[in-house]
Design a protein around this motif. Structure first.
Motif, PDB file in Angstrom:
ATOM      1  N   ARG A  17       5.632  86.141  28.177  1.00 18.14           N
ATOM      2  CA  ARG A  17       5.846  87.178  27.158  1.00 18.14           C
ATOM      3  C   ARG A  17       5.559  86.676  25.745  1.00 18.14           C
ATOM      4  NH1 ARG A  17      11.659  89.601  27.890  1.00 18.14           N
ATOM      5  NH2 ARG A  17      12.203  87.663  28.958  1.00 18.14           N
ATOM      6  N   ASP A  18       5.087  85.439  25.605  1.00 13.16           N
ATOM      7  CA  ASP A  18       4.826  84.861  24.280  1.00 13.16           C
ATOM      8  C   ASP A  18       6.069  84.967  23.400  1.00 13.16           C
ATOM      9  OD1 ASP A  18       2.207  84.430  25.150  1.00 13.16           O
ATOM     10  OD2 ASP A  18       1.584  86.417  24.484  1.00 13.16           O
ATOM     11  N   MET A  19       7.209  84.691  23.997  1.00 15.19           N
ATOM     12  CA  MET A  19       8.509  84.865  23.343  1.00 15.19           C
ATOM     13  C   MET A  19       9.201  83.510  23.215  1.00 15.19           C
ATOM     14  SD  MET A  19      11.700  87.011  24.932  1.00 15.19           S
ATOM     15  CE  MET A  19      13.396  86.602  24.492  1.00 15.19           C
ATOM     16  N   VAL A  20       9.909  83.318  22.108  1.00 15.60           N
ATOM     17  CA  VAL A  20      10.714  82.119  21.874  1.00 15.60           C
ATOM     18  C   VAL A  20      12.096  82.553  21.416  1.00 15.60           C
ATOM     19  CG1 VAL A  20      11.036  80.088  20.389  1.00 15.60           C
ATOM     20  CG2 VAL A  20       8.779  80.593  21.341  1.00 15.60           C
ATOM     21  N   GLN A  29      -3.245  71.516  16.772  1.00 10.54           N
ATOM     22  CA  GLN A  29      -3.682  72.657  15.974  1.00 10.54           C
ATOM     23  C   GLN A  29      -2.643  73.779  16.069  1.00 10.54           C
ATOM     24  OE1 GLN A  29      -7.275  74.538  17.314  1.00 10.54           O
ATOM     25  NE2 GLN A  29      -7.213  76.147  15.771  1.00 10.54           N
ATOM     26  N   GLN A  30      -2.229  74.299  14.926  1.00 14.00           N
ATOM     27  CA  GLN A  30      -1.265  75.395  14.923  1.00 14.00           C
ATOM     28  C   GLN A  30      -1.934  76.679  15.415  1.00 14.00           C
ATOM     29  OE1 GLN A  30       1.550  75.963  11.551  1.00 14.00           O
ATOM     30  NE2 GLN A  30       0.645  78.008  11.407  1.00 14.00           N
ATOM     31  N   VAL A  31      -1.329  77.326  16.397  1.00 17.64           N
ATOM     32  CA  VAL A  31      -1.880  78.577  16.933  1.00 17.64           C
ATOM     33  C   VAL A  31      -0.966  79.760  16.668  1.00 17.64           C
ATOM     34  CG1 VAL A  31      -3.192  77.374  18.711  1.00 17.64           C
ATOM     35  CG2 VAL A  31      -0.887  78.202  19.232  1.00 17.64           C
ATOM     36  N   GLY A  32       0.224  79.529  16.145  1.00 19.92           N
ATOM     37  CA  GLY A  32       1.125  80.639  15.843  1.00 19.92           C
ATOM     38  C   GLY A  32       2.237  80.189  14.926  1.00 19.92           C
ATOM     39  N   ILE A  33       2.742  81.139  14.115  1.00 20.31           N
ATOM     40  CA  ILE A  33       3.853  80.844  13.201  1.00 20.31           C
ATOM     41  C   ILE A  33       4.646  82.123  12.982  1.00 20.31           C
ATOM     42  CG2 ILE A  33       2.455  81.287  11.128  1.00 20.31           C
ATOM     43  CD1 ILE A  33       4.090  79.054   9.730  1.00 20.31           C
ATOM     44  N   GLY A  34       5.950  81.979  12.810  1.00 21.64           N
ATOM     45  CA  GLY A  34       6.807  83.128  12.512  1.00 21.64           C
ATOM     46  C   GLY A  34       8.038  82.675  11.754  1.00 21.64           C
ATOM     47  N   GLU A  35       8.653  83.608  11.046  1.00 20.32           N
ATOM     48  CA  GLU A  35       9.873  83.324  10.290  1.00 20.32           C
ATOM     49  C   GLU A  35      10.923  84.378  10.578  1.00 20.32           C
ATOM     50  OE1 GLU A  35       9.141  82.987   6.129  1.00 20.32           O
ATOM     51  OE2 GLU A  35       8.332  80.957   6.269  1.00 20.32           O
ATOM     52  N   GLY A  36      12.180  83.958  10.554  1.00 22.14           N
ATOM     53  CA  GLY A  36      13.296  84.884  10.728  1.00 22.14           C
ATOM     54  C   GLY A  36      14.584  84.202  10.300  1.00 22.14           C
ATOM     55  N   VAL A  37      15.648  84.971  10.216  1.00 24.80           N
ATOM     56  CA  VAL A  37      16.938  84.457   9.753  1.00 24.80           C
ATOM     57  C   VAL A  37      17.864  84.251  10.958  1.00 24.80           C
ATOM     58  CG1 VAL A  37      18.961  84.911   8.322  1.00 24.80           C
ATOM     59  CG2 VAL A  37      16.681  85.568   7.515  1.00 24.80           C
ATOM     60  N   HIS A  83      10.380  89.956  20.706  1.00 27.23           N
ATOM     61  CA  HIS A  83      11.272  90.649  21.627  1.00 27.23           C
ATOM     62  C   HIS A  83      11.936  91.767  20.847  1.00 27.23           C
ATOM     63  CE1 HIS A  83      14.834  91.288  24.266  1.00 27.23           C
ATOM     64  NE2 HIS A  83      13.936  91.029  25.200  1.00 27.23           N
ATOM     65  N   PRO A  84      12.185  92.931  21.477  1.00 24.85           N
ATOM     66  CA  PRO A  84      12.815  94.035  20.734  1.00 24.85           C
ATOM     67  C   PRO A  84      14.066  93.589  20.002  1.00 24.85           C
ATOM     68  CG  PRO A  84      12.076  94.800  22.875  1.00 24.85           C
ATOM     69  CD  PRO A  84      11.850  93.315  22.859  1.00 24.85           C
ATOM     70  N   GLY A  85      14.119  93.916  18.721  1.00 27.14           N
ATOM     71  CA  GLY A  85      15.242  93.531  17.881  1.00 27.14           C
ATOM     72  C   GLY A  85      15.090  92.185  17.212  1.00 27.14           C
ATOM     73  N   GLY A  86      14.035  91.444  17.567  1.00 27.36           N
ATOM     74  CA  GLY A  86      13.835  90.123  16.984  1.00 27.36           C
ATOM     75  C   GLY A  86      12.770  90.126  15.910  1.00 27.36           C
ATOM     76  N   SER A  87      12.300  88.936  15.573  1.00 25.45           N
ATOM     77  CA  SER A  87      11.261  88.778  14.564  1.00 25.45           C
ATOM     78  C   SER A  87       9.889  88.769  15.241  1.00 25.45           C
ATOM     79  CB  SER A  87      11.458  87.468  13.793  1.00 25.45           C
ATOM     80  OG  SER A  87      12.659  87.504  13.036  1.00 25.45           O
ATOM     81  N   CYS A  88       8.858  89.035  14.442  1.00 31.32           N
ATOM     82  CA  CYS A  88       7.477  89.007  14.927  1.00 31.32           C
ATOM     83  C   CYS A  88       6.812  87.693  14.533  1.00 31.32           C
ATOM     84  CB  CYS A  88       6.669  90.161  14.327  1.00 31.32           C
ATOM     85  SG  CYS A  88       7.096  91.808  14.944  1.00 31.32           S
ATOM     86  N   TRP A  89       5.811  87.306  15.295  1.00 29.00           N
ATOM     87  CA  TRP A  89       4.907  86.261  14.848  1.00 29.00           C
ATOM     88  C   TRP A  89       4.078  86.799  13.677  1.00 29.00           C
ATOM     89  CZ3 TRP A  89       6.214  81.814  16.796  1.00 29.00           C
ATOM     90  CH2 TRP A  89       6.743  81.731  18.076  1.00 29.00           C
TER      91      TRP A  89
END
Length: 593
Positions: free
Chosen positions: A25-28, A50-58, A69-75
């Motif tokens: 699901r490409d989910m962390v 090599q960086q292939v993805g990045i995301g930020e959240g609190v 994931h529903p309710g979470g942060s996006c890449w």
């Protein structure tokens, strides 16, 4: 110094903070980071450095945060296609340490089922389910078969529907591990389990004492779990491969995966003019990991007298590319443009104007002339001895370069925009951020049209404007900022800046069992107010044989279909979902026999 300021880091994490990875699901998910509650977590996915993805959240008050994931942060920008061997790392805004975990290579490739005739003998096997898969060289280094479990999860195995035969299992999850703990042997009430794991392959067979329980095991979620280290009850650096889960973005508004995005085009060329010909050369730029390669380029010289283009299509080479445009007017200047395709066309790149003398003049955005020069006045400076130095001028502020909006996505009461990064107008005028503006329809009374804005960081190439009204049309614009200067982005070829927010539906599980024409489908819908979804086979919404209509959307946004003797699924495994609120989706089903 605070305790959190000297927290230790690890790969895998040392606990209580932990990283769980769901590659299908490409989910962390981050868990146990209560000491970092309220901090911004930056999560990166890297492959071979090599960086292939990045995301930020609190991080929330419980120490939890999840991505995709529903309710979470996006890449950010692109949803990475997480694979075995990738490295997932997390850093925090106020705590100086980094945790990491590698993604396990273990994956399920097949689930099969067999029925047996029932007898009166107690403990006879009336059905089996076999789960097969593979694992790689990371077992024996980062992972071990000591920390490896094949599981089936189905609440019906503990509390079945009263209308179905009783269960002999009594547990919602059952599993098998190749290294048996005498205190917890494989198998249990109502079933036996045997398996092998060697030479990079595993095969596990659950033998059920009732046909009804065999059906429940087949209908459950099939997962192979492996982790990097143990810490009490914690499985540190845990990877969970979920057979049958849908790949890609987890909910509406998150960016597409790399294989679904337009390519990164070249932004400059070398141009040589010879009479009525122009020879252009350029190099194919690096593309995001897992992106489709550039297949073709289109370069053109624009005749500003006739308004026509003289274009050449050129197959793409991995390195240097070249094309010759013939038939130009010898004493006429021509603007040059370029675009690339990998199945989707990139934004059109304005290369500049090639003069009759062969000089290439950079392109200037007509909506913002400052992109080609500067604003503000020059002056002199005082060297400190009471005189002035006319040779030293104040830096001239320059607006960012032109850039393109590459994707505009309608969401539930929101819109998400993606763009190519704007470049600084000069070394002393860095890009300081982006502003996204959604402008609604003008009121009938002649007052100004309402606008909703959102600000994002200078490093961002996507952003979302919330607080919009579903069913209302908006015009979207993105501005690159350099202090008070701003440059408006232009919509790339084929991209419309007009968008209408609407409901968004997603698929989180989609399984089809061919021998019984059984469907097990789960998903989400953003609109939870009296909303329903309708499912049919095929790829055209509103047509095709009905799987199920009028499926209610629950208060938490989830919905599900559990159907036997449904329509035959086409060989392409595609089906459609539409909602009462106007959302639609074409998705693929996982087929088993």
């Amino acid at each position: 110094m605070t305790l959190t300021g000297i927290a230790q880091a690890g790969n895998p994490p040392l606990g209580p903070g932990n990283i769980e990875i769901f590659p299908k699901r490409d989910m962390v998910a981050l868990e146990g980071y209560a000491d970092q509650a309220g901090e911004t977590a930056t999560v990166t996915v890297s492959r071979n450095g090599q960086q292939v993805g990045i995301g930020e959240g609190v991080i929330d008050a419980t120490g939890f945060l999840e991505f995709n994931h529903p309710g979470g942060s996006c890449w950010t920008g692109v949803t990475p296609n997480i694979q075995g061997g990738d490295l997932v790392e997390v850093r925090f805004s106020e705590t100086a340490f980094t945790d990491g975990a590698y993604v396990s290579s273990a994956a399920i490739t097949e689930v099969t089922h067999s029925d047996f005739a029932a007898t009166d003998v107690e403990g006879d096997v009336e059905g089996t389910v076999t789960i097969s898969g593979t694992y790689g060289d990371d077992f024996g280094t980062r992972f071990s078969l000591d920390r490896f479990v094949v599981e089936v999860v189905n609440p019906e195995m503990r509390r079945p529907d009263p209308s179905t035969p009783p269960t002999l299992i009594g547990e919602r999850a059952i599993g098998w591990t190749p290294v048996v703990d005498p205190a917890e042997p494989n198998g249990g009430p109502g079933y036996e389990v045997t398996g092998t794991a060697e030479n990079g392959e595993f095969s596990v067979t659950f033998s059920m004492y009732s046909a009804a329980d065999a059906e429940r095991v087949l209908d459950g979620e099939h997962v192979v779990t492996s982790w990097m280290a143990d810490a009490g009850e914690l499985a540190l650096g845990n990877s969970l491969y979920e057979f049958g889960e849908a790949d890609g973005p987890g909910f509406g508004g998150c960016p597409a995966g790399p294989a679904s995005q337009a390519p990164v085009p070249p932004t400059s060329v070398a141009a040589v003019r010879s009479g009525t010909d122009i020879t252009l050369t350029w190099s194919t730029p690096a593309q995001p990991a897992d992106a489709n390669p550039i297949a073709q380029y289109r370069v053109a010289a624009v005749d500003t007298v006739t308004g026509q283009e003289i274009a050449v299509r050129q197959p793409a080479n991995p390195g240097e590319n070249s094309a010759i445009i013939h038939g130009l007017v010898a004493d006429q200047a021509y603007p040059l443009i370029l675009e690339a395709t990998n199945g989707q066309w990139s934004p059109v790149v304005q290369l500049g104007t090639l003069g009759a003398d062969g000089t290439l003049t950079p392109w200037v955005d007509p909506t913002n002339p400052d992109t080609g020069g500067g604003t503000g006045g020059g002056g002199t400076t005082d060297p400190g001895d009471g005189t002035t130095d006319p040779g030293t001028e104040e830096p001239v502020a320059v607006a960012p370069s032109a850039f393109s909006m590459t994707r505009v996505l309608a969401g539930h009461e929101s819109v998400t925009v993606e763009w190519t990064a704007a470049q600084p107008g000069s070394a002393t005028s860095p890009v300081t951020g982006y502003e996204i503006v959604a402008t609604g329809p003008a009121p009938a009374d002649g007052t100004a049209a309402p606008t909703v804005t959102a600000q994002v960081a200078a490093t961002a190439t996507s952003g979302t404007v919330p607080g919009l009204t579903n069913g209302t049309g908006y015009t979207v614009a993105v501005f690159a900022l350099a202090g008070e200067l701003r440059t408006g982005g232009t919509a790339a070829n084929g991209v419309s800046a007009e968008v209408t927010p609407n409901d968004v539906v997603t698929i989180t599980r989609a399984q089809y069992r061919a021998d019984k024409r059984e469907y097990r489908i789960q998903g989400t819908a953003a609109d939870t107010t009296g909303n329903r979804v309708h499912l049919r086979v095929g790829t055209v919404p509103g047509s095709g044989s009905v799987i199920q209509l009028n499926v209610p959307v629950n208060a938490d946004g989830t919905w599900s279909v559990d159907l036997r003797n449904g329509p035959v699924l086409p060989s392409d495994n595609r089906f459609t979902v539409v909602s009462d609120s106007g959302a639609g989706l074409v998705a693929a089903m996982t087929r088993s026999r």
